[in-house]
Scaffold this motif. Structure first.
Motif, PDB file in Angstrom:
ATOM      1  N   TRP A 415       0.845  -1.192   0.000  1.00 41.04           N
ATOM      2  CA  TRP A 415       0.000   0.000   0.000  1.00 41.04           C
ATOM      3  C   TRP A 415       0.882   1.245   0.000  1.00 41.04           C
ATOM      4  CZ3 TRP A 415       0.395  -3.562   3.931  1.00 41.04           C
ATOM      5  CH2 TRP A 415       1.034  -3.164   5.107  1.00 41.04           C
ATOM      6  N   GLN A 416       0.239   2.384  -0.231  1.00 41.86           N
ATOM      7  CA  GLN A 416       0.939   3.661  -0.194  1.00 41.86           C
ATOM      8  C   GLN A 416       0.909   4.214   1.225  1.00 41.86           C
ATOM      9  OE1 GLN A 416      -1.085   6.196  -2.979  1.00 41.86           O
ATOM     10  NE2 GLN A 416      -0.939   4.707  -4.653  1.00 41.86           N
ATOM     11  N   ARG A 417       2.005   4.811   1.653  1.00 43.25           N
ATOM     12  CA  ARG A 417       2.026   5.412   2.988  1.00 43.25           C
ATOM     13  C   ARG A 417       1.243   6.713   2.985  1.00 43.25           C
ATOM     14  NH1 ARG A 417       4.339   8.734   6.721  1.00 43.25           N
ATOM     15  NH2 ARG A 417       4.822   7.762   8.742  1.00 43.25           N
ATOM     16  N   GLY A 418       0.455   6.922   4.029  1.00 46.50           N
ATOM     17  CA  GLY A 418      -0.305   8.162   4.162  1.00 46.50           C
ATOM     18  C   GLY A 418       0.574   9.333   4.545  1.00 46.50           C
ATOM     19  N   THR A 419       0.023  10.526   4.446  1.00 42.45           N
ATOM     20  CA  THR A 419       0.789  11.745   4.692  1.00 42.45           C
ATOM     21  C   THR A 419       0.478  12.393   6.036  1.00 42.45           C
ATOM     22  OG1 THR A 419      -0.903  13.062   3.552  1.00 42.45           O
ATOM     23  CG2 THR A 419       0.921  12.217   2.217  1.00 42.45           C
ATOM     24  N   GLU A 420      -0.373  11.781   6.844  1.00 41.27           N
ATOM     25  CA  GLU A 420      -0.756  12.396   8.116  1.00 41.27           C
ATOM     26  C   GLU A 420       0.461  12.530   9.035  1.00 41.27           C
ATOM     27  OE1 GLU A 420      -4.285  10.358   6.363  1.00 41.27           O
ATOM     28  OE2 GLU A 420      -2.221   9.742   6.813  1.00 41.27           O
ATOM     29  N   PRO A 421       0.649  13.682   9.664  1.00 39.88           N
ATOM     30  CA  PRO A 421       1.835  13.880  10.516  1.00 39.88           C
ATOM     31  C   PRO A 421       1.839  13.007  11.759  1.00 39.88           C
ATOM     32  CG  PRO A 421       0.343  15.768  10.648  1.00 39.88           C
ATOM     33  CD  PRO A 421      -0.154  14.920   9.539  1.00 39.88           C
ATOM     34  N   ASP A 422       0.684  12.541  12.221  1.00 45.76           N
ATOM     35  CA  ASP A 422       0.634  11.708  13.424  1.00 45.76           C
ATOM     36  C   ASP A 422       0.438  10.231  13.084  1.00 45.76           C
ATOM     37  OD1 ASP A 422      -1.952  11.960  12.493  1.00 45.76           O
ATOM     38  OD2 ASP A 422      -2.851  12.205  14.475  1.00 45.76           O
ATOM     39  N   LEU A 423       0.676   9.850  11.831  1.00 54.37           N
ATOM     40  CA  LEU A 423       0.533   8.453  11.439  1.00 54.37           C
ATOM     41  C   LEU A 423       1.543   7.585  12.187  1.00 54.37           C
ATOM     42  CD1 LEU A 423      -0.744   6.356   9.473  1.00 54.37           C
ATOM     43  CD2 LEU A 423       1.097   6.909   7.874  1.00 54.37           C
TER      44      LEU A 423
END
Length: 482
Positions: A415-423
């Motif tokens: 999968w693609q990694r998300g961009t959320e700063p708190d991921l």
């Protein structure tokens, strides 16, 4: 045996032993708050053998619990009664009369939302979204249709959007009768009351994603307002990751007098409305009829909104909508977005789409006296728990694939990694192909590929994201890939 990527993208070898060891470590690293089971959640009583631990619902955190407590039953009742007092809100009724008709209702709703937005510090904006509908089905002459739309812009991932609607137009027995009284208390002042009350409690809070709260028009004539809203969002390239229509959420009493005050139906389609022939071919090959984005969204609702804080059970119905009926979520399904419809558990058709009259001592008509305002308040809490949990969690993972280039007895997911700063990382969920809900979960850390010693031919897999506070996204169902 297989490979998975580290956070830096370097592939490493993985065995079942090392995978399960990594999973145990990732559990401590990615889950900040332990999950506790709640009696109302729909879970299987027997979990299958295999890697992972049983899936548990996501309980409301302190912030969400406080939000739900602020939802005000008296305000909801006042909204329903005020909207019913406009006499009729038929789409073809007078748009300029200050006291009766859809125009008066439109202006009142706009004033309420604008008042809530004033307390938001500029984060919430309100617009009258209008267009002229040319003559069409149930629209005999060119008619202005206006949605009243409040947008609470997200702070960290504003391009990710969640939408809820209620329709403020109403109708009498004759769908073309724009003159007779059509108070529309249950259908659908109740849904508009949910939207307005959530706008009030959300306006003063900071959301990570963007939330759109809309009172739409033209539903009874053919979903015109919601189609326009969805079309505008689509044309702007908005990433709508979830939408809910609240339509007929006002009563817990059926036509035979029985009551079910603690459950709400959520209609969620299986085969996507906007599915292409190529997508249908893939679905048929992998058996994904029960794993559409809308079904994953419905599972998420059950996960976060069936608990003591809402006081409700969400009964998911595996259909797009009821027989002979359709609501505004269909406009969003047609654009390819996951969506569902909340509606009361049993309906009394004497109080829907009926002229206000008494026949043989029986009162007909959609009047406020037949609404259960405590029930609407609990439905609002279900919506609040759902919206807030979606908006504060990471987005649904994108680009999820299951590798199918080789004949193996294990499963590799990417999968693609998300961009959320708190991921914080990701979890893989799986279930038997005959199970309606996800059964087992394996925390896998902040990676974009994992190999599991479990055959993809025998079970269904999914991937969800987790943030540092333990908030989880809806599950993404993988597509075959390489």
């Amino acid at each position: 045996m297989g490979t998975h990527e580290t956070a830096g993208g370097r592939p490493t070898r993985s065995t079942r032993r090392t995978f399960l060891t990594a999973s145990a470590a990732a559990t401590a690293a990615t889950v900040a708050a332990p999950l506790a089971a709640t009696p109302a959640a729909a879970t299987d009583t027997v979990t299958p053998p295999g890697p992972g631990h049983p899936v548990r619902p996501q309980p409301p955190d302190r912030e969400l619990t406080a939000l739900l407590r602020e939802i005000d039953r008296d305000r909801i009742e006042a909204t329903v009664r005020r909207l019913a007092a406009f006499g009729t809100r038929h789409t073809l009724s007078d748009q300029n009369d200050p006291v009766r008709g859809i125009g008066a209702a439109r202006d009142w709703i706009h004033a309420q939302l604008a008042g809530y937005a004033a307390a938001s510090g500029g984060r919430m904006t309100v617009e009258l979204q209008s267009y002229v509908q040319q003559p069409a089905s149930r629209i005999p002459t060119a008619t202005t249709i206006t949605n009243v739309v409040a947008t609470l812009r997200g702070d960290t991932t504003p391009d990710r959007v969640y939408v809820i609607t209620g329709h403020y137009d109403s109708r009498a027995t004759d769908v073309m009768d724009a003159v007779s009284d059509a108070p529309g208390a249950d259908d659908d002042a109740s849904g508009v009351a949910v939207v307005l009350e959530l706008a009030r409690v959300l306006a003063t809070r900071r959301s990570e994603a963007t939330i759109v709260l809309a009172a739409v028009a033209g539903e009874e004539q053919g979903l015109y307002g919601s189609a326009y809203l969805a079309g505008r969002l689509k044309a702007a390239g908005v990433d709508v990751q979830g939408m809910f229509s609240n339509d007929i959420v006002g009563s817990s009493t059926a036509d035979d007098g029985t009551r079910d005050p603690r459950s709400v139906r959520l209609f969620a389609e299986g085969v996507p409305t906007a599915e292409t022939p190529a997508e249908a071919s893939v679905r048929q090959s992998v058996g994904g009829e029960n794993d559409s984005p809308s079904r994953q969204l419905a599972r998420f609702v059950s996960d976060v909104a069936c608990n003591g804080a809402t006081g409700m059970r969400v009964r998911v119905i595996y259909r797009r909508d009821r027989y002979l009926r359709g609501s505004d979520h269909i406009s969003f399904l047609r654009e390819g977005w996951p969506a569902g419809r909340f509606t009361e558990p049993n309906e009394d058709f004497a109080h829907q789409h009926q002229d206000v009259r008494v026949v043989d001592g029986v009162q007909y008509g959609d009047l406020p006296e037949f609404c259960d305002f405590d029930y609407i308040t609990r439905v609002a809490r279900v919506n609040g728990a759902t919206l807030w949990s979606l908006a504060q969690a990471p987005g649904t993972p994108k680009g999820v694939t299951v590798v199918t280039t080789n004949l193996t007895n294990d499963t590799t997911l990417r999968w693609q990694r998300g961009t959320e700063p708190d991921l914080a990382g990701y979890e893989v969920v799986w279930r038997e192909t005959t199970a309606p809900e996800w059964q087992k979960v394996l925390p896998v850390g902040d990676v974009t590929e994992v190999t599991i010693d479990l055959s993809k031919d025998n079970v269904f897999f999914g991937v969800r994201a987790v943030d540092r506070a333990g908030h989880r996204s809806p599950v993404a169902f993988p597509k075959p890939g390489s």
